[in-house]
Motif scaffolding. Structure first.
Motif, short mmCIF file in Angstrom:
data_model
loop_
_atom_site.label_atom_id
_atom_site.label_comp_id
_atom_site.label_asym_id
_atom_site.label_seq_id
_atom_site.Cartn_x
_atom_site.Cartn_y
_atom_site.Cartn_z
N VAL B 22 0.88 -1.31 -0.27
CA VAL B 22 0.08 0.03 0.37
C VAL B 22 1.03 1.06 0.30
O VAL B 22 1.80 1.59 0.64
CB VAL B 22 -1.28 0.18 1.09
N SER B 23 0.33 2.06 -0.59
CA SER B 23 1.32 3.46 -0.83
C SER B 23 0.77 4.82 -1.16
O SER B 23 -0.73 5.01 -2.03
CB SER B 23 2.08 3.21 -2.64
N PHE B 24 1.17 5.61 0.13
CA PHE B 24 -0.11 6.87 -0.07
C PHE B 24 0.55 7.70 0.53
O PHE B 24 1.28 7.23 0.97
CB PHE B 24 -1.33 6.43 0.18
N SER B 25 0.09 8.81 0.34
CA SER B 25 1.09 9.91 1.31
C SER B 25 -0.42 11.25 1.37
O SER B 25 -1.86 11.33 1.04
CB SER B 25 1.65 11.01 0.12
N ILE B 26 -0.19 11.55 2.53
CA ILE B 26 -1.29 12.76 3.46
C ILE B 26 -0.71 13.80 3.32
O ILE B 26 0.57 14.39 4.32
CB ILE B 26 -1.63 12.21 4.83
N GLU B 27 -0.91 15.03 2.74
CA GLU B 27 -0.40 16.38 2.45
C GLU B 27 -1.08 17.50 3.97
O GLU B 27 -1.98 16.89 4.77
CB GLU B 27 -1.08 16.99 1.70
N ALA B 28 -0.04 18.20 4.29
CA ALA B 28 -0.60 18.73 5.25
C ALA B 28 -2.00 19.25 5.42
O ALA B 28 -1.92 20.01 4.26
CB ALA B 28 0.24 20.35 6.01
N GLY B 29 -3.07 19.09 6.63
CA GLY B 29 -4.35 20.40 6.57
C GLY B 29 -5.56 19.30 5.37
O GLY B 29 -6.59 19.88 5.59
N PRO B 167 -1.50 17.72 17.35
CA PRO B 167 -1.07 16.95 16.54
C PRO B 167 -1.48 17.26 15.38
O PRO B 167 -1.57 18.37 15.39
CB PRO B 167 -1.80 15.54 16.95
N GLU B 168 -0.55 17.08 13.94
CA GLU B 168 -0.23 17.54 12.76
C GLU B 168 -1.25 16.02 12.24
O GLU B 168 -1.80 17.29 11.68
CB GLU B 168 1.07 17.43 12.51
N LEU B 169 -1.16 15.89 12.69
CA LEU B 169 -1.75 15.03 12.04
C LEU B 169 -3.12 13.47 12.75
O LEU B 169 -1.92 12.72 13.79
CB LEU B 169 -1.38 13.54 10.88
N LEU B 170 -4.65 13.66 12.64
CA LEU B 170 -5.15 12.69 13.23
C LEU B 170 -5.41 11.59 12.82
O LEU B 170 -6.33 11.71 11.33
CB LEU B 170 -6.53 13.80 13.96
N ILE B 171 -5.06 10.72 13.35
CA ILE B 171 -5.93 9.26 12.11
C ILE B 171 -7.20 8.37 13.53
O ILE B 171 -6.54 8.26 14.72
CB ILE B 171 -5.01 7.76 12.73
N ALA B 172 -8.13 8.80 12.84
CA ALA B 172 -9.59 7.95 13.32
C ALA B 172 -9.90 6.87 12.78
O ALA B 172 -10.26 6.96 12.18
CB ALA B 172 -10.46 9.55 13.26
N ASP B 173 -9.99 6.12 13.51
CA ASP B 173 -10.99 4.46 13.15
C ASP B 173 -11.81 3.84 13.82
O ASP B 173 -12.19 3.77 14.82
CB ASP B 173 -9.28 3.15 13.71
N GLU B 174 -12.54 4.62 12.34
CA GLU B 174 -13.94 4.16 12.99
C GLU B 174 -14.61 4.96 14.07
O GLU B 174 -15.14 4.10 15.04
CB GLU B 174 -14.43 2.59 12.91
N PRO B 175 -14.04 5.91 14.30
CA PRO B 175 -14.36 6.70 15.36
C PRO B 175 -16.22 6.91 15.56
O PRO B 175 -16.37 7.00 16.78
CB PRO B 175 -14.05 8.64 15.35
N THR B 176 -17.07 6.36 15.06
CA THR B 176 -18.55 6.68 14.88
C THR B 176 -19.43 6.29 15.16
O THR B 176 -20.18 5.27 15.43
CB THR B 176 -19.07 7.61 13.99
N LEU B 203 -6.77 11.27 9.00
CA LEU B 203 -7.06 10.07 8.32
C LEU B 203 -7.62 9.79 8.72
O LEU B 203 -7.70 8.76 10.07
CB LEU B 203 -5.66 9.58 8.74
N LEU B 204 -9.41 9.47 7.80
CA LEU B 204 -10.44 8.92 8.84
C LEU B 204 -11.26 7.37 8.02
O LEU B 204 -10.88 7.52 6.64
CB LEU B 204 -11.64 9.40 8.29
N ILE B 205 -10.32 6.13 8.35
CA ILE B 205 -11.14 5.12 8.55
C ILE B 205 -12.29 4.69 8.24
O ILE B 205 -12.42 4.70 9.62
CB ILE B 205 -9.92 4.13 9.36
N THR B 206 -12.69 3.97 7.81
CA THR B 206 -14.37 3.98 8.01
C THR B 206 -14.96 2.94 6.99
O THR B 206 -14.06 2.98 5.31
CB THR B 206 -15.48 5.40 7.26
#
Lengths: 305, 329
Positions: B22-29, B167-176, B203-206
């Motif tokens: 898996v390859s991807f990138s996340i930009e600021a904001g 933090p600069e990045l928030l990873i939310a794994d199925e937060p809801t 980064l919202l995982i859902t």
């Protein structure tokens, strides 16, 4: 909280009543009596003795008489130790057993939790396997093997500690170790299992995700919930340690109350057996009560709201 | 430079590959969604990024935070990143808080650790953050234990905790996922608001496409451990290029039109990770499958803006997926 504690203590009364009742009638149902021996007594003598201790009355009356005595704090006279009261016998031996038991308890708890935690943190390593093997050994070796071995090594061969007797702090160490060893092993295994489970919990992963160092993860986040099963174990274990062990006290020549459990039963010393059973029961109830209180401290979910 | 770039990330558990290149990138904001069914490897990807997988997992590839490699980094480096530069909110608010510790302590420890604050100051800041995520009586909450709070409140606490160290990045794994629908909407709105206020990346995982459409600018679709499609959320949802994305979209229940007899579903089951078919993992369920799909793993092709791993669909003629796009967009 206070009323809950009071309720808990009140439920101890029926518990102890049932305990005494069962022991009393079981004891009387067993064949033989306190004055049976190889050398039979003259019938008149035996009849007089029986009358003196009311053993000629029906069992239920004797039971009533015993309960009446209990209400006055009287455990009755020993049938075997002439001229001694059961309360006096227990009063002499209990502090010795309790002191020995307290030292053993401290050893078992600190050693068991520490070794169990090390094993859990190094799970499946050679160290873990070694410790668990030792724990298994500690659990399975009976104290009549461990106690003489300890004497052999630390008293006779190395001459570091006295081989027996009850005389100063040095004499406590070997019997305390012998007494503590199985409990220490059990606590180590319990701690390892529980800590291993807690370390796999989602909240531990969440704590790691917060960037907390391992020291805080283990001591702040994991250890407290992991000690709950150890705490449950501790209630009966503490009562057991405090009332001494026949074998350990016998091997080291310690004047505790452990021996009364066996001697009393063998001699059909009804009052002595009932006395030590009641004493042991009261200790179990007390320690379980303390454990309940401690549970509330460790796990807020069990606190009454 | 991207805030976070993931390159050829591969995760294996006892020989079973659960994340595959898996390859991807996340930009600021930026707000990015990682979408997939359970078992598609999306959570494994996130956990691998932060070094949160068990030691028995094998992880290959590269995860760089502003150029700094995180994979295989020593614990001290990771502890300086986790919670401080990248924070994570987990799926289950019931079990992500320690039941034996107060909310206050579990929040304050983040600031003690990362900002070197003393307990009293940290608690004051925690209280302010609870207020910011709109928890009532924040001061009282600090002294309470997780079991004394509702599920929605606990998830707010977790979000507040994650944001404490800015933090600069928030990873939310199925937060809801564990929350009921109304609370879910509130929590998502809160995330949006905080993201904009604090300028952080998300980064919202859902698995919920409805969540994606309203809250993320860009989305990634994962299937059986591989990335199958990536692109701007609006474009992907309007015209998915990978048949799996299209099928996923088509199986969404709709409020409009006649009520279907049965909810549409993708035929078949996702593959068992230990017995993934050769070639495209979606081939056995795909309506547009070609013989070559069963042999060769499709490469991710891109037109600069979007990427998709399906040789059947060429750029611009996504109508040929053979899957009816019920939304008709």
């Amino acid at each position: 909280m206070l009323s809950r504690a009071a309720t808990r203590l009140l439920t101890a009364v029926p518990t102890l009543f049932v305990l005494v009742g069962l022991s009393f009638f079981l004891m009387h149902a067993a064949p033989g009596g306190p004055f049976d021996s190889e050398r039979s007594l003259a019938p008149e003598v035996e009849a007089r003795l029986n009358a003196q201790f009311h053993l000629d009355e029906p069992a239920w009356r004797q039971f009533g008489r015993y309960l009446g005595g209990l209400l006055h704090g009287d455990l009755g006279p020993s049938l075997q130790y002439e001229g001694r009261s059961v309360a006096g016998l227990i009063g002499d031996g209990a502090p010795v057993s309790a002191a020995l038991g307290a030292v053993a308890l401290l050893l078992a708890l600190t050693g068991g939790v520490a070794l169990g935690a090390i094993a859990a943190l190094r799970r499946d390593s050679a160290l873990d396997r070694g410790l668990m093997l030792l724990a298994l050994l500690g659990l399975s070796l009976p104290s009549y093997v461990v106690a003489p071995l300890l004497i052999l090594v630390f008293a006779l061969a190395l001459d570091w500690l006295p081989a027996g007797g009850w005389d100063g702090p040095a004499s406590v160490l070997l019997p305390a170790v012998a007494l503590a060893l199985p409990q220490l092993a059990a606590i180590a295994r319990l701690t390892r299992g529980a800590l291993g489970e807690v370390l796999a919990a989602p909240w531990i992963r969440a704590a790691r995700a917060k960037g907390l160092p391992e020291r805080l993860i283990v001591f702040r986040h994991a250890l407290r919930p992991a000690l709950l099963p150890v705490l449950s174990w501790l209630g009966p274990a503490a009562a057991g340690l405090m009332t001494g062990s026949v074998v350990v006290e016998q091997v080291f020549g310690i004047p505790g109350i452990g021996r009364y459990f066996v001697q009393g039963a063998l001699n059909r010393d009804y009052t002595l057996v009932l006395g030590v059973v009641l004493f042991y029961g009261a200790l179990v109830v007390t320690f379980n009560f303390l454990v309940d209180l401690a549970y509330g401290l460790l796990d807020p979910r069990t606190r009454p709201t | 430079m991207s805030l976070l770039s993931i390159d050829q990330l591969r995760v294996r558990h006892r020989g079973v590959t659960v994340v595959d290149g898996v390859s991807f990138s996340i930009e600021a904001g930026e707000s990015l969604a990682l979408v997939g069914e359970s078992g598609s490897g999306k959570s494994q990807t996130a956990l691998a990024m932060l070094g949160l997988l068990p030691a028995t997992a094998t992880i290959e590839g590269s995860v760089r935070l502003r150029g700094e490699e995180l994979l295989g980094a020593p614990r001290a480096t990771l502890d300086g990143v986790r919670g401080r530069r990248i924070a994570m909110v987990f799926q289950d608010p019931m079990s992500s808080l320690n039941p034996c510790l107060t909310i206050g302590l579990q929040m304050a420890e983040v600031l003690e650790q990362h900002r070197g604050m003393r307990r009293a100051d940290a608690l004051r800041e925690a209280q302010a953050m609870l207020d910011a995520v709109r928890i009532n009586e924040p001061r009282r909450r600090l002294g309470q234990y997780p079991h004394e709070l509702s599920g929605g409140m606990r998830q707010r606490v977790l979000i507040a905790t994650a944001l404490l160290a800015r933090p600069e990045l928030l990873i939310a794994d199925e937060p809801t996922t564990a929350l009921d629908a109304t609370v879910q909407a509130e929590v998502l709105a809160l995330l949006d608001e905080l993201r904009q206020a604090l300028g952080l990346s998300l980064l919202l995982i859902t698995h919920d496409l409805g969540v994606v459409s309203g809250h993320c600018e860009r989305m990634l679709v994962m299937y059986a451990g591989r990335l199958v499609e990536a692109g701007p959320t609006r474009a992907v949802l309007a015209a998915p290029r990978h048949p799996y994305s299209a099928a996923l979209l088509a199986s969404r229940p709709s409020l409009h039109g006649p009520k279907p007899h049965r909810l549409p579903a993708i035929a078949g089951q996702p593959p068992d990770p230990s017995r993934r078919p050769p070639g495209c993992a979606f081939a056995p369920r795909c309506a547009a499958v070609q013989p070559s799909c069963r042999v060769q793993v499709p490469i991710l092709q891109t037109d600069g803006l979007r990427a998709w791993a399906c040789p059947v669909v060429a750029a611009g003629n996504q109508g040929e997926t053979g899957v009816e796009d019920r939304n008709g967009a």
